[in-house]
Motif scaffolding. Structure first.
Motif, short mmCIF file in Angstrom:
data_model
loop_
_atom_site.label_atom_id
_atom_site.label_comp_id
_atom_site.label_asym_id
_atom_site.label_seq_id
_atom_site.Cartn_x
_atom_site.Cartn_y
_atom_site.Cartn_z
N HIS A 2 4.10 5.87 -5.43
CA HIS A 2 4.32 5.90 -6.87
C HIS A 2 3.07 6.19 -7.71
CE1 HIS A 2 7.85 3.74 -5.34
NE2 HIS A 2 8.47 4.34 -6.33
N LEU A 3 1.91 5.81 -7.23
CA LEU A 3 0.64 6.01 -7.96
C LEU A 3 -0.42 6.48 -6.97
CD1 LEU A 3 0.65 2.67 -10.03
CD2 LEU A 3 1.32 4.93 -10.86
N ASP A 4 -0.22 7.64 -6.43
CA ASP A 4 -0.98 8.10 -5.27
C ASP A 4 -2.50 8.01 -5.41
OD1 ASP A 4 -1.36 9.29 -2.72
OD2 ASP A 4 -1.78 11.18 -3.72
N SER A 5 -3.05 8.32 -6.56
CA SER A 5 -4.51 8.36 -6.66
C SER A 5 -5.13 7.02 -7.07
CB SER A 5 -4.93 9.45 -7.65
OG SER A 5 -4.43 9.16 -8.94
N THR A 6 -4.33 5.98 -7.19
CA THR A 6 -4.85 4.66 -7.57
C THR A 6 -5.51 3.99 -6.36
OG1 THR A 6 -3.11 4.40 -9.21
CG2 THR A 6 -4.24 2.40 -8.52
N PRO A 7 -6.77 3.59 -6.49
CA PRO A 7 -7.43 2.91 -5.37
C PRO A 7 -6.72 1.60 -5.03
CG PRO A 7 -9.02 3.48 -7.08
CD PRO A 7 -7.66 3.76 -7.64
N PHE A 8 -6.71 1.27 -3.76
CA PHE A 8 -6.02 0.08 -3.26
C PHE A 8 -6.96 -0.64 -2.31
CE2 PHE A 8 -3.31 -2.48 -0.68
CZ PHE A 8 -2.15 -2.71 -1.39
N VAL A 9 -7.26 -1.90 -2.60
CA VAL A 9 -8.19 -2.69 -1.78
C VAL A 9 -7.49 -3.96 -1.32
CG1 VAL A 9 -10.37 -3.97 -1.78
CG2 VAL A 9 -10.21 -1.79 -3.00
N ILE A 20 -6.59 1.44 6.64
CA ILE A 20 -7.41 2.53 6.12
C ILE A 20 -6.72 3.87 6.35
CG2 ILE A 20 -9.64 3.72 6.29
CD1 ILE A 20 -9.78 0.88 4.99
N LEU A 21 -6.17 4.05 7.54
CA LEU A 21 -5.48 5.31 7.84
C LEU A 21 -4.25 5.52 6.96
CD1 LEU A 21 -5.75 5.38 11.73
CD2 LEU A 21 -6.95 6.85 10.10
N ASN A 22 -3.67 4.45 6.48
CA ASN A 22 -2.50 4.56 5.61
C ASN A 22 -2.89 4.66 4.14
OD1 ASN A 22 0.19 4.48 7.04
ND2 ASN A 22 -0.93 2.87 8.11
N GLY A 23 -4.16 4.78 3.85
CA GLY A 23 -4.58 5.08 2.49
C GLY A 23 -5.27 3.98 1.72
N LEU A 80 0.83 -1.21 0.00
CA LEU A 80 0.00 0.00 0.00
C LEU A 80 0.86 1.26 0.00
CD1 LEU A 80 -2.61 1.64 0.36
CD2 LEU A 80 -2.47 1.14 2.81
N LEU A 81 1.85 1.31 0.86
CA LEU A 81 2.72 2.48 0.93
C LEU A 81 3.50 2.67 -0.37
CD1 LEU A 81 3.93 2.15 4.63
CD2 LEU A 81 2.18 3.70 3.70
N TYR A 82 3.89 1.58 -1.02
CA TYR A 82 4.59 1.67 -2.30
C TYR A 82 3.67 2.28 -3.36
CZ TYR A 82 7.58 0.35 -6.21
OH TYR A 82 8.38 0.37 -7.33
N VAL A 83 2.42 1.84 -3.38
CA VAL A 83 1.45 2.38 -4.33
C VAL A 83 1.20 3.86 -4.04
CG1 VAL A 83 -0.97 2.30 -5.09
CG2 VAL A 83 0.33 0.18 -4.86
N ARG A 84 1.04 4.22 -2.78
CA ARG A 84 0.80 5.63 -2.44
C ARG A 84 1.99 6.50 -2.85
NH1 ARG A 84 -3.01 4.98 -3.46
NH2 ARG A 84 -4.73 4.13 -2.34
#
Length: 177
Positions: A76-83, A99-102, A70-74
């Protein structure tokens, strides 16, 4: 959903879970392109090049955990949803941390049939966030143009205290960039 190809990145090391996840995604998104990673090396090598519309991730992987993903996605691709689609996030504290980490959401693997409505909800929320960011960017751009025009007009004018006004406008302009 539209008929455009939708790109889904799945980070999952268990083949059976991967196949079940793909099946549930196709129920909601018939025109879908998948990229799959089973570990950190594959994940980092494929993610940015693939440019997914959403990332679906297990939490426990052989050489990393979902929070690291999740932190890697945030980063490099900040606005990409992550589930998260996982079997272990039944700990309320860990769910809150993700959830708090995005993270955009989570789903227990035992409830995988709920993935299509979860995807719909996550994608609607993400579209609203992106629209808001776009509107904010456009508002700032218009303000910058207005200030630049005012500065240009002020430079041509013969007004007492003109230099102080120009300095103030320049500070405002610099703060909205």
């Amino acid at each position: 959903m539209s008929n455009d190809i939708f790109k889904v990145f799945i980070l999952e090391d268990m083949e059976a879970d991967l196949l079940l996840t793909k099946r549930q995604v196709r129920k909601f998104l018939p025109s879908v392109l998948f990229a799959v990673a089973r570990n950190r090396t594959e994940f980092e090598a494929k993610l940015i090049e693939f440019q997914p519309d959403i990332v679906l991730s297990d939490y426990n992987l052989p050489d990393m955990n979902g929070l690291e993903a999740l932190l890697y996605v945030r980063e490099h691709l900040d606005s990409t949803p992550f589930v998260f689609i996982t079997g272990i996030l039944n700990d309320e504290e860990r769910v809150a941390e993700t959830i708090l980490n995005g993270a955009s959401g989570y789903l227990l693997k035992e409830n995988l049939q709920r993935l299509p409505p979860l995807l719909e909800s996550v994608l609607e929320k993400n579209a609203a966030v992106l629209r808001h960011k776009e509107e904010e960017w456009e508002r700032r751009r218009k303000n910058q143009i207005g200030i630049q025009k005012t500065i240009a007009a002020l430079r041509e004018a013969e007004i007492p205290g003109k230099e102080e006004l120009l300095e103030t406008l320049q500070e405002v302009f610099d703060n909205i960039r």
